[in-house]
Design a protein around this motif. Structure first.
Motif, mmCIF file in Angstrom:
data_model
loop_
_atom_site.group_PDB
_atom_site.id
_atom_site.type_symbol
_atom_site.label_atom_id
_atom_site.label_comp_id
_atom_site.label_asym_id
_atom_site.label_seq_id
_atom_site.Cartn_x
_atom_site.Cartn_y
_atom_site.Cartn_z
ATOM 1 N N ASN A 1 27.702 49.702 93.640
ATOM 2 C CA ASN A 1 26.991 49.792 94.911
ATOM 3 C C ASN A 1 25.865 48.765 95.020
ATOM 4 O O ASN A 1 24.969 48.698 94.171
ATOM 5 C CB ASN A 1 26.408 51.195 95.081
ATOM 6 C CG ASN A 1 27.476 52.228 95.367
ATOM 7 O OD1 ASN A 1 28.401 51.990 96.136
ATOM 8 N ND2 ASN A 1 27.364 53.381 94.738
ATOM 9 N N GLY A 2 25.957 47.999 96.100
ATOM 10 C CA GLY A 2 24.854 47.145 96.508
ATOM 11 C C GLY A 2 24.640 45.880 95.706
ATOM 12 O O GLY A 2 23.643 45.180 95.937
ATOM 13 N N ARG B 1 14.907 44.388 94.426
ATOM 14 C CA ARG B 1 15.513 45.617 94.947
ATOM 15 C C ARG B 1 14.570 46.783 94.753
ATOM 16 O O ARG B 1 13.964 46.952 93.690
ATOM 17 C CB ARG B 1 16.828 45.892 94.221
ATOM 18 C CG ARG B 1 17.349 47.327 94.363
ATOM 19 C CD ARG B 1 18.825 47.399 94.213
ATOM 20 N NE ARG B 1 19.478 46.663 95.298
ATOM 21 C CZ ARG B 1 20.776 46.405 95.345
ATOM 22 N NH1 ARG B 1 21.563 46.806 94.367
ATOM 23 N NH2 ARG B 1 21.278 45.737 96.365
ATOM 24 N N LEU C 1 29.762 49.114 99.100
ATOM 25 C CA LEU C 1 29.336 50.498 98.949
ATOM 26 C C LEU C 1 30.601 51.296 98.681
ATOM 27 O O LEU C 1 31.550 51.241 99.464
ATOM 28 C CB LEU C 1 28.626 50.994 100.206
ATOM 29 C CG LEU C 1 27.351 50.239 100.581
ATOM 30 C CD1 LEU C 1 26.858 50.664 101.958
ATOM 31 C CD2 LEU C 1 26.271 50.444 99.531
#
Length: 629
Positions: free
Chosen positions: A467-468, A518, A547
């Motif tokens: 994710n991400g 982040r 995602l």
């Protein structure tokens, strides 16, 4: 790293005197000591007998040479290993049934199992042999390899001899000598003589779960089988020295960078080792006063999400059940009642499929006689509100302590040379109301490629499937300890919990990213926010990240993603929610990832959905924001 005083420094010189000789160490009642076994609750004894009855007349699986060679030929592990493990699980069930009933009804079938296992050329799994090409993948009987499963097999035979030795002698006086000779030849002699097994810890790299996993079984064999006093002392000293090489560099936060599934053979096997030493020394060798030991024991609680769901960074499965005997035992020995409660709750949970670990006779005995019938009951787990593991850089947070409702988020920093590593610096997962929303896929069935130079050709290992984690014109994170997080900061209070870190150094120079800051933030009772601020040294045509969700996906206008829960497997639902994405040059697509794997299917059903977030012609500096509600 912890500053743990070595076991060998504290006790090594006196091990020979502190540890009881074979004939005096009596950890559990044997099968002829009926008071101990007949004193177990009737329901437990009946269950053990019923399971053993299912193995009477058992068709012991044939282990063909071509089955052993299949790993070298095709990379397949599962077919042979399933047959191998079935032999051992059947033997364990039969031994426990005979001990529970005590009438000799299961002895002949036990002899069949013991004799067949002794006739196996090797107890090591084919994947662990490192056989030369000319062998075709077959083991060399002159060079026994001490791996995880050879050690477990040896301990199974050693405990069987301890429990049933007198009964087996009544069948034939050749059985016990043969199995003890096999234990010596395949485990005791090579483990004492050789220093080149990587799990021993003498190399450059910190050993992983193999170390305590093997040593817990090696110790059992030393304590139960080795009768030569000088050799026994030498073996004990070497075993605890090797165990020190696992403990001394262990992260001081107790974190297991291999994930909660492997804690079952890292932290839990360390507990098994400590209990063996404590028992065999009459309580003299006791390491539970050291803070690090309590921290190691607390790890599973810190990464528990809800139900059977655990944070599954690295090669870990999202559905897990850490060994309850170890969790509760750590709590009892270190004075942490929340662990005792968690262990009692885990003991009542159903077993989770998809793992290869075979039934462990030693752990069964421990549960029966040290914790089993008298374990406290717990109807709910002690769900922690916040946890921060600063060495392995893992954060977990939920809206409220003791409540699986609302949001749960976990995020990680670290580096890309962790044990069972995935390239996942900066990854996160999100659950809602105890159900998965944004997930880590985990790991598929192990094959030859899994632990080879081809590891990062497997999609589950790549940053592009976590994710991400951005890719820059296809350039992803790279494997290696130098590819890591920087400037890591953590904070939590009653309103929020957040992890902030720069993940730019997790990428090679070709990515052209100089800063990717982040921040993963839980705003309690409201939302999860992921904010990125970046700076680029060169302008890529495209930045892309994904995602990963088990939920059904509908893409709306203006960067809005609607997630709708669906049934996954065994009635478990995924979560519903909404994601709002704000980023320059934004475009969204969805792809379906079919799941047909013995490890991943129990969690995700037949597919996962991968939402692809693309930023076309992004500026040299900018921001990306995800808001999850």
């Amino acid at each position: 790293e912890g500053t743990y005083p070595m076991i060998s420094e504290r006790f090594g010189e006196m091990l020979g005197e502190q540890v009881l000789p074979v004939e005096r160490w009596h950890p559990y009642p044997t099968a002829v000591e009926r008071d101990g076994w007949d004193g177990l609750p009737n329901s437990i004894r009946a269950a053990l007998v019923t399971e053993g009855e299912g193995c009477l007349g058992y068709a012991w699986p044939f282990l063909p040479a071509t089955g052993i060679m299949e790993f070298a030929r095709s990379g397949d592990r599962l077919r042979f290993e399933n047959l191998y493990i079935r032999r051992r699980t059947a033997l364990t069930a039969l031994v426990l049934a005979e001990c529970a009933e005590g009438k000799g009804r299961f002895l002949d079938e036990i002899v069949n199992g013991l004799w067949g296992i002794c006739e196996e050329t090797s107890w090591s799994l084919p994947a662990h042999l490192n056989s030369p090409t000319r062998s075709g993948g077959l083991p060399d009987p002159a060079q026994p390899v001490v791996d995880l499963f050879a050690a477990e097999t040896a301990a199974l035979l050693a405990w069987t001899s301890y429990l049933l030795g007198r009964r087996l002698d009544g069948v034939s006086d050749l059985i016990v000598p043969r199995l003890l000779a096999a234990v010596d030849e395949r485990i005791l002699a090579p483990a004492l003589a050789r220093n080149d097994f990587f799990w021993q810890g003498y190399g450059q790299k910190r050993p992983n779960n193999w170390n305590p996993w093997v040593i817990s079984n090696w110790l059992a064999c030393i304590l139960l089988v080795e009768r030569d006093g000088a050799r026994r002392t030498a073996a004990l000293r070497k075993a605890v020295q090797c165990l020190d090489l696992f403990i001394n560099p262990h992260p001081a936060d107790g974190g297991c960078d291999e994930g909660p599934m492997y804690w079952g053979h890292a932290g839990a096997s360390l507990f098994d080792c400590l209990e063996l030493l404590r028992s065999a020394s009459g309580g003299v060798i006791d390491l539970y006063d050291q803070p690090l030991i309590g921290e190691i024991g607390t790890y599973p609680l810190r990464v528990h999400i809800a139900g059977s769901w655990f944070v599954n960074f690295a090669d870990a499965l999202p559905l897990s059940r850490p060994p309850s005997h170890a969790v509760a035992g750590y709590g009892r020995r270190t004075g942490r009642p929340e662990l005792e409660s968690f262990g009692a709750w885990l003991a009542q949970r159903p077993a989770i499929g998809g793992t290869r670990a075979m039934d462990n006779l030693a752990r069964s005995l421990y549960a029966l006689f040290d914790t089993g019938a008298n374990a406290p009951k717990a109807s709910t787990p002690p769900l922690l509100r916040d946890a921060w593991l600063p060495v392995i850089e893992v954060m977990t947070a939920r809206d409220r302590a003791g409540d699986s409702g609302g949001f749960f988020v976990a995020a990680k920093g670290g580096h890309n040379d962790e044990s069972h590593n995935h390239n996942d610096v900066g990854a996160f997962v999100v659950f809602r109301d105890g159900n998965p929303l944004l997930v880590d896929a985990g790991v598929g069935e192990y094959r030859r490629q899994t632990f080879s130079r081809e590891r990062y050709t497997i999609w589950t290992m790549q940053s592009a499937y976590h994710n991400g984690l951005p890719s820059f014109d296809g350039v992803q994170q790279q494997a290696g300890e130098e590819f890591s997080s920087r400037d890591v900061r953590y904070a939590a209070d009653d309103e929020r919990a957040e992890l902030s870190l720069d993940i730019a150094a997790a990428y090679p120079a070709a990515a052209g990213v100089t800063r990717w800051r982040r921040c993963v933030r839980l705003e309690r009772g409201q939302r999860v926010v992921v904010e990125d601020a970046y700076e680029l040294a060169q302008s890529p045509k495209q930045i892309e990240f994904c995602l990963l969700t088990p939920s059904d996906v509908t893409l709306r206008e203006n960067g809005v993603v609607e997630l709708v829960g669906r049934e996954l497997s065994d009635g478990r639902p995924s979560a519903a929610g909404e994601i709002r994405i704000a980023a320059p040059g934004l475009a969204l697509t969805v792809e379906r990832i079919p799941i047909d794997d013995v490890h991943m299917s129990p969690a995700w059903g037949d597919h996962l959905n991968r939402i692809l977030v693309r930023l076309t012609a992004p500026p040299f500096a900018g921001t990306v924001r995800l808001t999850i509600t």
